[in-house]
Enzyme design. Structure first.
Site, PDB file in Angstrom:
ATOM      1  N   CYS A   1       0.854  -1.190   0.000  1.00  0.00           N
ATOM      2  CA  CYS A   1       0.000   0.000   0.000  1.00  0.00           C
ATOM      3  C   CYS A   1       0.895   1.247   0.000  1.00  0.00           C
ATOM      4  O   CYS A   1       1.674   1.448  -0.924  1.00  0.00           O
ATOM      5  CB  CYS A   1      -0.957  -0.059   1.186  1.00  0.00           C
ATOM      6  SG  CYS A   1      -2.222   1.222   1.209  1.00  0.00           S
TER       7      CYS A   1
ATOM      8  N   ASP B   1      -9.034  -3.001  -7.081  1.00  0.00           N
ATOM      9  CA  ASP B   1      -8.529  -2.010  -6.124  1.00  0.00           C
ATOM     10  C   ASP B   1      -9.057  -0.626  -6.502  1.00  0.00           C
ATOM     11  O   ASP B   1      -8.693  -0.090  -7.553  1.00  0.00           O
ATOM     12  CB  ASP B   1      -7.004  -2.011  -6.150  1.00  0.00           C
ATOM     13  CG  ASP B   1      -6.385  -1.150  -5.057  1.00  0.00           C
ATOM     14  OD1 ASP B   1      -7.051  -0.211  -4.583  1.00  0.00           O
ATOM     15  OD2 ASP B   1      -5.229  -1.424  -4.690  1.00  0.00           O
TER      16      ASP B   1
ATOM     17  N   HIS C   1      -8.179  -4.006  -2.817  1.00  0.00           N
ATOM     18  CA  HIS C   1      -7.073  -3.401  -2.090  1.00  0.00           C
ATOM     19  C   HIS C   1      -6.883  -4.154  -0.779  1.00  0.00           C
ATOM     20  O   HIS C   1      -7.845  -4.540  -0.137  1.00  0.00           O
ATOM     21  CB  HIS C   1      -7.372  -1.921  -1.802  1.00  0.00           C
ATOM     22  CG  HIS C   1      -6.182  -1.173  -1.290  1.00  0.00           C
ATOM     23  ND1 HIS C   1      -5.128  -0.820  -2.090  1.00  0.00           N
ATOM     24  CD2 HIS C   1      -5.876  -0.723  -0.045  1.00  0.00           C
ATOM     25  CE1 HIS C   1      -4.217  -0.179  -1.378  1.00  0.00           C
ATOM     26  NE2 HIS C   1      -4.655  -0.108  -0.137  1.00  0.00           N
TER      27      HIS C   1
END
Length: 247
Positions: free
Chosen positions: A126, A185, A216
């Protein structure tokens, strides 16, 4: 099997000490090292488990607290709205130069560490995916970089001022790269992924590119978005990648 105790070191940076957590194989020796950059929540239990997994396969892992100049050492944010809001706030409060100074500090630390073979990689998840990418831009000593759905690369919105320019410096990357993405995502659109791919290809970066049908945070081993089947595939790719380049 790896050391399970909380082994850590407070590294001096221009903006104060950076608590960095160490994970290493039990057997004495010198191992290739990986800088493990966390999500916005810092060194949570899932990040620790990822570090232990990698260390158990013969790597020296260092996981820094990326917001060390704003929070007390050991601070971990919860995977809830207040934790998410705080992590996202600091992501655009911290200066990009500070992220770069941290990367240089970590590389210097590993180069002099008794358990490091001298080979260094970076892996991030991330926010950490962006930081591992940027560390490969700014730190030529890093020869292998893995990015799990790195955020803000195509928006160039990391750090204070929201103009990090990381992707525009792709031609400076000397490391081989492993890029992992989730097609579902919402933070990195198809167009965004295409922009990143094109920039890296135009810069002639050596890379492997993999897209999975995942949301995600599909690698995080808690929560409804976790996909164990895909995660197993990604960890297999990641271990093969770092083993080939660093060992």
């Amino acid at each position: 099997m790896i050391y399970r105790n909380d082994e850590h070191v407070d590294l001096a940076t221009p903006r104060g000490p950076m608590r960095s957590h160490l994970f290493r194989p039990v057997a004495e020796g010198r191992y290739p090292a990986i800088i493990l950059y966390s999500e916005i929540y810092q060194v949570t239990a899932p990040i620790r488990r990822a570090a232990e997994y990698l260390a158990g396969h013969g790597f020296l892992i260092v996981a820094p607290e990326v917001y060390h100049e704003f929070e007390e050492a050991g601070t971990v944010f919860e995977y809830d709205k207040p934790g998410t809001d705080r992590g996202n706030e600091l992501k655009v409060t911290k200066e990009v130069a500070s992220f770069d100074d941290d990367a240089a500090t970590l590389v210097n630390f590993l180069q002099s560490h008794e358990a490091c073979s001298g080979k260094i990689g970076a892996l991030g998840i991330c926010l950490g995916g962006h930081l591992s990418f940027r560390a490969c831009v700014t730190q030529p000593e890093i020869t292998a970089g893995a990015c799990f759905y790195g955020t803000d690369l195509h928006q160039r919105s990391l750090g204070k001022g929201g103009n990090d320019g990381t992707l525009d410096r792709a031609e400076e990357i000397e490391a081989e790269m492993l890029m992992i993405w989730g097609r579902q995502d919402p933070h990195i659109s198809r167009e965004g992924r295409r922009e990143i791919y094109d920039a890296m290809t135009d810069a002639e970066v050596s890379l492997s590119w993999h897209e999975f049908n995942g949301q995600h945070a599909f690698m995080r081993d808690i929560g409804h978005r976790h996909d164990p089947e895909i995660a197993a595939q990604v960890w297999s790719l990641t271990l093969a990648f770092f083993t080939r380049i660093l060992k």
